[in-house]
Scaffold this motif. Structure first.
Motif, PDB file in Angstrom:
ATOM      1  N   THR A 107       0.870  -1.167   0.000  1.00 32.09           N
ATOM      2  CA  THR A 107       0.000   0.000   0.000  1.00 32.09           C
ATOM      3  C   THR A 107       0.912   1.223   0.000  1.00 32.09           C
ATOM      4  O   THR A 107       1.735   1.386   0.909  1.00 32.09           O
ATOM      5  CB  THR A 107      -0.913   0.015   1.241  1.00 32.09           C
ATOM      6  OG1 THR A 107      -1.732  -1.151   1.208  1.00 32.09           O
ATOM      7  CG2 THR A 107      -1.777   1.264   1.274  1.00 32.09           C
ATOM      8  N   SER A 166       0.945   5.412  -0.444  1.00 26.37           N
ATOM      9  CA  SER A 166       0.144   6.638  -0.530  1.00 26.37           C
ATOM     10  C   SER A 166       0.852   7.777   0.194  1.00 26.37           C
ATOM     11  O   SER A 166       1.768   7.558   0.979  1.00 26.37           O
ATOM     12  CB  SER A 166      -1.251   6.420   0.061  1.00 26.37           C
ATOM     13  OG  SER A 166      -1.181   6.204   1.454  1.00 26.37           O
ATOM     14  N   ASN A 206      -0.299  -3.998  -6.194  1.00 21.67           N
ATOM     15  CA  ASN A 206      -0.111  -2.897  -5.258  1.00 21.67           C
ATOM     16  C   ASN A 206      -1.260  -1.900  -5.354  1.00 21.67           C
ATOM     17  O   ASN A 206      -1.916  -1.793  -6.391  1.00 21.67           O
ATOM     18  CB  ASN A 206       1.201  -2.161  -5.568  1.00 21.67           C
ATOM     19  CG  ASN A 206       2.390  -3.075  -5.482  1.00 21.67           C
ATOM     20  OD1 ASN A 206       2.855  -3.395  -4.402  1.00 21.67           O
ATOM     21  ND2 ASN A 206       2.879  -3.535  -6.632  1.00 21.67           N
ATOM     22  N   THR A 207      -1.480  -1.149  -4.290  1.00 15.35           N
ATOM     23  CA  THR A 207      -2.403  -0.024  -4.312  1.00 15.35           C
ATOM     24  C   THR A 207      -1.566   1.244  -4.205  1.00 15.35           C
ATOM     25  O   THR A 207      -0.851   1.436  -3.223  1.00 15.35           O
ATOM     26  CB  THR A 207      -3.411  -0.098  -3.149  1.00 15.35           C
ATOM     27  OG1 THR A 207      -4.151  -1.323  -3.272  1.00 15.35           O
ATOM     28  CG2 THR A 207      -4.366   1.077  -3.180  1.00 15.35           C
ATOM     29  N   THR A 245      -1.828   5.297  -4.396  1.00 14.24           N
ATOM     30  CA  THR A 245      -2.824   6.359  -4.305  1.00 14.24           C
ATOM     31  C   THR A 245      -2.163   7.723  -4.189  1.00 14.24           C
ATOM     32  O   THR A 245      -1.408   7.973  -3.247  1.00 14.24           O
ATOM     33  CB  THR A 245      -3.751   6.124  -3.092  1.00 14.24           C
ATOM     34  OG1 THR A 245      -4.305   4.810  -3.180  1.00 14.24           O
ATOM     35  CG2 THR A 245      -4.870   7.144  -3.061  1.00 14.24           C
ATOM     36  N   ASN A 268      -2.407  -3.834 -10.522  1.00 11.01           N
ATOM     37  CA  ASN A 268      -2.248  -2.771  -9.533  1.00 11.01           C
ATOM     38  C   ASN A 268      -3.457  -1.841  -9.572  1.00 11.01           C
ATOM     39  O   ASN A 268      -4.076  -1.668 -10.611  1.00 11.01           O
ATOM     40  CB  ASN A 268      -0.985  -1.960  -9.834  1.00 11.01           C
ATOM     41  CG  ASN A 268       0.258  -2.800  -9.760  1.00 11.01           C
ATOM     42  OD1 ASN A 268       0.756  -3.085  -8.685  1.00 11.01           O
ATOM     43  ND2 ASN A 268       0.766  -3.226 -10.918  1.00 11.01           N
ATOM     44  N   ALA A 269      -3.787  -1.228  -8.448  1.00 12.12           N
ATOM     45  CA  ALA A 269      -4.808  -0.185  -8.387  1.00 12.12           C
ATOM     46  C   ALA A 269      -4.076   1.141  -8.247  1.00 12.12           C
ATOM     47  O   ALA A 269      -3.467   1.413  -7.212  1.00 12.12           O
ATOM     48  CB  ALA A 269      -5.743  -0.412  -7.210  1.00 12.12           C
ATOM     49  N   ASN A 272      -4.600   5.193  -8.463  1.00  9.16           N
ATOM     50  CA  ASN A 272      -5.700   6.138  -8.491  1.00  9.16           C
ATOM     51  C   ASN A 272      -5.340   7.465  -7.832  1.00  9.16           C
ATOM     52  O   ASN A 272      -4.301   7.606  -7.202  1.00  9.16           O
ATOM     53  CB  ASN A 272      -6.934   5.516  -7.824  1.00  9.16           C
ATOM     54  CG  ASN A 272      -6.631   5.043  -6.412  1.00  9.16           C
ATOM     55  OD1 ASN A 272      -6.332   5.836  -5.545  1.00  9.16           O
ATOM     56  ND2 ASN A 272      -6.720   3.748  -6.191  1.00  9.16           N
TER      57      ASN A 272
END
Length: 175
Positions: free
Chosen positions: A113, A115, A136-137, A139, A165-166, A168
């Motif tokens: 994660t 971010s 993976n995320t 952000t 992967n996300a 955003n």
């Protein structure tokens, strides 16, 4: 880290093992993996900023360079930025190789994660650098006129396989 090793956080549902930058500025990276033949596993950690200063205070959360290889999985990499989000072109959560420094690295980046970074979530740079980036995320800060962010960047001849992967919340509002 200039020797092969495993850096594993505490077991459990919450990633309790926290690595933060020192309260000095600037800081190049929180974790450095460096050296030909060096193989490092990084798992179960929270690697978190922010840097101590208002501009250019924290370069990267994890930097893999000088021919090193890292398996980076199941971590949280948070707030790799200045004390407040700034326009400084620093703040990369995971940096692999560097065209500017003429150095390479190779990584597997899986199930993290990421971010709160300033410029880039994951950057793979320089011919000879390689990455497998999966699940993976990543952000960004959302709409902002402070800095144009990048989720995943592969440039200067580096190669990567990127799947599942996300990525955003990356939107630059030109002012």
């Amino acid at each position: 880290m200039t020797k092969s090793l495993s850096l594993c956080g505490e077991a459990g549902e919450v990633l309790n093992t926290l690595l933060k930058p020192p309260a000095v500025t600037p800081v190049s990276e929180i974790l450095l993996v460096s050296g030909t033949g060096v193989k490092v596993e990084i798992t179960g950690l929270t690697i978190s900023g922010p840097g101590a200063g208002p501009s250019g205070s924290l370069g990267s959360g994890i930097f893999v360079r000088d021919g090193a290889d890292a398996n980076i999985h199941h971590n949280r990499i948070l707030d790799i930025r200045d004390s407040v989000l700034s326009s400084a072109q620093t703040g990369v959560a995971i940096q692999v190789g560097s065209q500017t420094l003429a150095t390479t690295g190779s990584v597997t980046i899986d199930q993290n994660t990421i971010s709160g970074y300033q410029k880039t979530g994951i950057a793979v740079s320089q011919s000879g650098s390689t990455a497998t980036i999966t699940g993976n995320t990543v952000t960004g800060a959302g709409p902002t006129s402070v800095i144009a962010q990048r989720g995943i960047l592969v440039n200067y001849g580096a190669t990567a396989t990127i799947t599942g992967n996300a990525v955003n919340s990356h939107s630059y509002l030109a002012g």
